[in-house]
Design a protein around this motif. Sequence first.
Motif, PDB file in Angstrom:
ATOM      1  N   GLU A  97      64.341 -24.132  46.376  1.00  0.00           N
ATOM      2  CA  GLU A  97      65.236 -23.859  47.004  1.00  0.00           C
ATOM      3  C   GLU A  97      65.016 -23.216  48.647  1.00  0.00           C
ATOM      4  O   GLU A  97      66.289 -23.811  49.121  1.00  0.00           O
ATOM      5  CB  GLU A  97      65.726 -22.451  46.574  1.00  0.00           C
ATOM      6  N   ASN A 120      67.565 -30.624  39.505  1.00  0.00           N
ATOM      7  CA  ASN A 120      67.182 -30.975  38.368  1.00  0.00           C
ATOM      8  C   ASN A 120      66.608 -32.662  39.161  1.00  0.00           C
ATOM      9  O   ASN A 120      66.214 -33.015  40.310  1.00  0.00           O
ATOM     10  CB  ASN A 120      68.579 -31.338  37.595  1.00  0.00           C
ATOM     11  N   PRO A 163      66.385 -28.598  34.923  1.00  0.00           N
ATOM     12  CA  PRO A 163      66.124 -28.197  35.838  1.00  0.00           C
ATOM     13  C   PRO A 163      64.196 -27.691  36.359  1.00  0.00           C
ATOM     14  O   PRO A 163      63.844 -27.710  35.030  1.00  0.00           O
ATOM     15  CB  PRO A 163      66.564 -26.620  35.835  1.00  0.00           C
ATOM     16  N   SER A 187      71.194 -30.225  42.627  1.00  0.00           N
ATOM     17  CA  SER A 187      71.506 -29.132  41.646  1.00  0.00           C
ATOM     18  C   SER A 187      69.790 -28.577  41.149  1.00  0.00           C
ATOM     19  O   SER A 187      69.427 -27.575  40.718  1.00  0.00           O
ATOM     20  CB  SER A 187      71.802 -29.633  40.962  1.00  0.00           C
TER      21      SER A 187
END
Length: 210
Positions: free
Chosen positions: A98, A65, A87, A63
């Motif tokens: 990402e 994080n 995050p 995620s």
Amino acid sequence: TSPDKELNCGCCGYNSCREKAIAVLQGKADIRMCIPYMRELAESMSNAVVENSPTGILILNASLNIDQFNPSAKKLLHLDETSAGQPIRRFLPSPDFEQVLTSGKNILNHKQNYKNLNLIVKQTVVLVENSHFLFVLLEDITREEQIRENQRRTAEETVAFANEAVSRQMRAVQEIANLLGETTSETEVALRQLTKNIISKKGEDNDRSN
């Protein structure tokens, strides 16, 4: 050793960990022949390297994080105990994380300027094999970049000063040349007039003589 660490795997050639321990005490075996021991030693050394590395190290989950971070990352990003689970974009607003997670292609030594932290780093983002965890390395190059920027500004200022000095000298030379040109012209006019007067005077004297 404690019973929970007695794996009795037999990799060392002994039937049990206790037999191996006795052989080590008797000088008949080398403790390094124990694979679990060497693995634990390697992990311990690895942890020591991570904990004492000047490079900021983080592990991000799927995620994106923060899962774990070392002391250097804590210092660079001003993290605390509550930062785990937060995050990464709250601290490092970069698309690299990402991108690596979705593409599977690692990004190495990407220079990033995090103005929110007054921090410039060489950032490496690696996807851990067979997982969705990201391994992040942050090499602080803020000081080096500041020195390079100061050198660049000094060079630009030096060039600008030199150009201005040359321009001033050229203007001075031009002014001197103009002054010399005017003086020469005026002298030439005066000499021509004087010559003309002398010739005229001589002509008048000749007329009187005749």
